[in-house]
Motif scaffolding. Sequence first.
Motif, PDB file in Angstrom:
ATOM      1  N   MET A   1      14.795  83.169  49.883  1.00  0.00           N
ATOM      2  CA  MET A   1      13.774  84.199  49.863  1.00  0.00           C
ATOM      3  C   MET A   1      14.181  85.347  48.854  1.00  0.00           C
ATOM      4  N   CYS A   2      15.170  85.885  48.812  1.00  0.00           N
ATOM      5  CA  CYS A   2      15.400  86.847  47.770  1.00  0.00           C
ATOM      6  C   CYS A   2      15.262  86.506  46.167  1.00  0.00           C
ATOM      7  N   ASP A   3      15.624  85.292  45.825  1.00  0.00           N
ATOM      8  CA  ASP A   3      15.653  84.753  44.446  1.00  0.00           C
ATOM      9  C   ASP A   3      14.300  84.353  44.158  1.00  0.00           C
ATOM     10  N   THR A   4      13.189  84.257  45.159  1.00  0.00           N
ATOM     11  CA  THR A   4      11.859  83.783  44.692  1.00  0.00           C
ATOM     12  C   THR A   4      10.843  84.848  45.237  1.00  0.00           C
ATOM     13  N   GLY A   5      11.424  86.246  45.481  1.00  0.00           N
ATOM     14  CA  GLY A   5      10.527  87.286  45.566  1.00  0.00           C
ATOM     15  C   GLY A   5       9.552  86.701  46.914  1.00  0.00           C
ATOM     16  N   ALA A   6      10.305  86.444  47.779  1.00  0.00           N
ATOM     17  CA  ALA A   6       9.535  86.107  49.013  1.00  0.00           C
ATOM     18  C   ALA A   6       8.686  84.817  48.800  1.00  0.00           C
ATOM     19  N   PHE A   7       9.056  84.039  48.124  1.00  0.00           N
ATOM     20  CA  PHE A   7       8.567  82.538  47.726  1.00  0.00           C
ATOM     21  C   PHE A   7       7.374  82.889  46.951  1.00  0.00           C
ATOM     22  N   SER A   8       7.346  83.860  46.146  1.00  0.00           N
ATOM     23  CA  SER A   8       6.157  84.437  45.281  1.00  0.00           C
ATOM     24  C   SER A   8       6.615  83.844  43.846  1.00  0.00           C
ATOM     25  N   PHE A   9       7.574  83.322  43.415  1.00  0.00           N
ATOM     26  CA  PHE A   9       7.608  82.762  42.142  1.00  0.00           C
ATOM     27  C   PHE A   9       8.798  81.782  42.174  1.00  0.00           C
ATOM     28  N   HIS A  10       8.794  80.889  41.260  1.00  0.00           N
ATOM     29  CA  HIS A  10       9.829  79.760  41.143  1.00  0.00           C
ATOM     30  C   HIS A  10      10.087  79.020  42.484  1.00  0.00           C
ATOM     31  N   SER A  11       8.828  78.929  43.251  1.00  0.00           N
ATOM     32  CA  SER A  11       9.193  78.056  44.428  1.00  0.00           C
ATOM     33  C   SER A  11       8.067  77.389  44.766  1.00  0.00           C
ATOM     34  N   ASN A  12       7.457  76.486  43.811  1.00  0.00           N
ATOM     35  CA  ASN A  12       6.360  75.492  43.993  1.00  0.00           C
ATOM     36  C   ASN A  12       6.800  74.097  44.478  1.00  0.00           C
ATOM     37  N   ARG A  13       8.126  73.797  44.320  1.00  0.00           N
ATOM     38  CA  ARG A  13       8.424  72.411  44.772  1.00  0.00           C
ATOM     39  C   ARG A  13       8.616  72.318  46.269  1.00  0.00           C
ATOM     40  N   PRO A  14       7.742  71.004  46.806  1.00  0.00           N
ATOM     41  CA  PRO A  14       7.821  70.639  48.206  1.00  0.00           C
ATOM     42  C   PRO A  14       8.901  70.953  48.680  1.00  0.00           C
ATOM     43  N   ILE A  15      10.099  70.428  48.067  1.00  0.00           N
ATOM     44  CA  ILE A  15      11.343  70.271  48.998  1.00  0.00           C
ATOM     45  C   ILE A  15      11.926  71.514  49.386  1.00  0.00           C
ATOM     46  N   ILE A  16      11.728  72.470  48.609  1.00  0.00           N
ATOM     47  CA  ILE A  16      11.934  74.091  49.106  1.00  0.00           C
ATOM     48  C   ILE A  16      11.543  74.273  50.667  1.00  0.00           C
ATOM     49  N   TYR A  17      10.455  73.760  51.086  1.00  0.00           N
ATOM     50  CA  TYR A  17       9.960  74.042  52.215  1.00  0.00           C
ATOM     51  C   TYR A  17      10.124  73.125  53.012  1.00  0.00           C
ATOM     52  N   GLU A  18      10.639  71.875  52.709  1.00  0.00           N
ATOM     53  CA  GLU A  18      11.277  70.826  53.692  1.00  0.00           C
ATOM     54  C   GLU A  18      12.594  71.405  53.949  1.00  0.00           C
ATOM     55  N   TYR A  19      13.387  71.941  53.104  1.00  0.00           N
ATOM     56  CA  TYR A  19      14.683  72.726  53.608  1.00  0.00           C
ATOM     57  C   TYR A  19      14.295  73.730  54.603  1.00  0.00           C
ATOM     58  N   ILE A  20      13.465  74.702  54.364  1.00  0.00           N
ATOM     59  CA  ILE A  20      13.036  75.762  55.191  1.00  0.00           C
ATOM     60  C   ILE A  20      12.758  75.301  56.566  1.00  0.00           C
ATOM     61  N   SER A  21      11.960  74.119  56.543  1.00  0.00           N
ATOM     62  CA  SER A  21      11.699  73.637  57.965  1.00  0.00           C
ATOM     63  C   SER A  21      12.987  73.351  58.785  1.00  0.00           C
ATOM     64  N   HIS A  22      14.039  72.890  58.102  1.00  0.00           N
ATOM     65  CA  HIS A  22      15.371  72.615  58.720  1.00  0.00           C
ATOM     66  C   HIS A  22      15.933  73.947  58.961  1.00  0.00           C
ATOM     67  N   LEU A  23      15.727  75.000  58.450  1.00  0.00           N
ATOM     68  CA  LEU A  23      16.214  75.944  58.605  1.00  0.00           C
ATOM     69  C   LEU A  23      15.595  76.966  59.840  1.00  0.00           C
ATOM     70  N   LEU A  24      14.264  76.642  60.020  1.00  0.00           N
ATOM     71  CA  LEU A  24      13.568  77.342  61.018  1.00  0.00           C
ATOM     72  C   LEU A  24      13.966  76.448  62.239  1.00  0.00           C
ATOM     73  N   ALA A  25      14.442  75.249  62.163  1.00  0.00           N
ATOM     74  CA  ALA A  25      14.657  74.547  63.611  1.00  0.00           C
ATOM     75  C   ALA A  25      15.969  74.954  63.904  1.00  0.00           C
ATOM     76  N   ARG A  26      16.769  75.691  63.164  1.00  0.00           N
ATOM     77  CA  ARG A  26      18.144  76.391  63.834  1.00  0.00           C
ATOM     78  C   ARG A  26      17.871  77.654  64.471  1.00  0.00           C
ATOM     79  N   GLY A  27      16.428  78.248  64.561  1.00  0.00           N
ATOM     80  CA  GLY A  27      16.192  79.174  65.429  1.00  0.00           C
ATOM     81  C   GLY A  27      16.110  80.525  64.786  1.00  0.00           C
ATOM     82  N   ILE A  28      16.173  80.386  63.031  1.00  0.00           N
ATOM     83  CA  ILE A  28      15.841  81.837  62.483  1.00  0.00           C
ATOM     84  C   ILE A  28      14.778  82.512  62.578  1.00  0.00           C
ATOM     85  N   ASP A  29      14.874  83.747  62.439  1.00  0.00           N
ATOM     86  CA  ASP A  29      13.731  84.407  62.490  1.00  0.00           C
ATOM     87  C   ASP A  29      13.100  85.031  61.183  1.00  0.00           C
ATOM     88  N   LYS A  30      12.316  84.383  60.513  1.00  0.00           N
ATOM     89  CA  LYS A  30      11.943  84.629  59.029  1.00  0.00           C
ATOM     90  C   LYS A  30      11.277  85.864  58.933  1.00  0.00           C
TER      91      LYS A  30
END
Length: 207
Positions: free
Chosen positions: A102-131
């Motif tokens: 999140m920090c290195d992409t300005g809250a996913f506003s730049f350098h974050s267009n690759r779909p795999i990033i959001y696949e990883y995020i889905s795994h992290l959300l499944a661990r119960g994080i509060d984004k």
Amino acid sequence: LINTNDKHKDQIKSVIAKADLVIVCDLNQPNRLASLEQDIMQSTAPRILIDHHLDPADFCTVTVSEPDMCATGEVICHLLHRDGELDNISHDEATCLYTAMMCDTGAFSFHSNRPIIYEYISHLLARGIDKDQIYRNVFWTASEARLRLQGYLLYVNMKVLHEQHTAIMTLTNEERRRFKIKNGDTEGFVNIPLTVLGMRLSIFIKI
């Protein structure tokens, strides 16, 4: 448990001296280790570098460098996912990895267009994080000193080169002392001038 070198210098020096393995993350040159450089470079333990910056120096035994990835957090997610371990990490580990991306992409506003990033995020959300709480903690929580310094830098110290579409901000040690700035208080300041329409380059120089 996270210990910082500025508050636990003797303890960290001892830990590094006894370490069997040192893992260095999110930097490409040993001088960016700052006050830790001497102790880490003198350690006889093998070193692993995990990073996403360009042109990593050859100072580690093993270097994992992925400049096309949005953050070192993504590099770690990639390694964990490849080995089938991403769903086995703890809640705190997931929080750290999400925060890194999140920090290195300005809250996913730049350098974050690759779909795999959001696949990883889905795994992290499944661990119960509060984004949402992570976002508030990072971007909407500031000390009075940080807020006052931000206004000062933008009004007094920012120089705009209109023809070059460039902004330059400086911060001196005297100004750091005047505003009682701590490490991390200037994080993200370099991105603020980029909100000006037509601005292409922002430079933040600490003198």
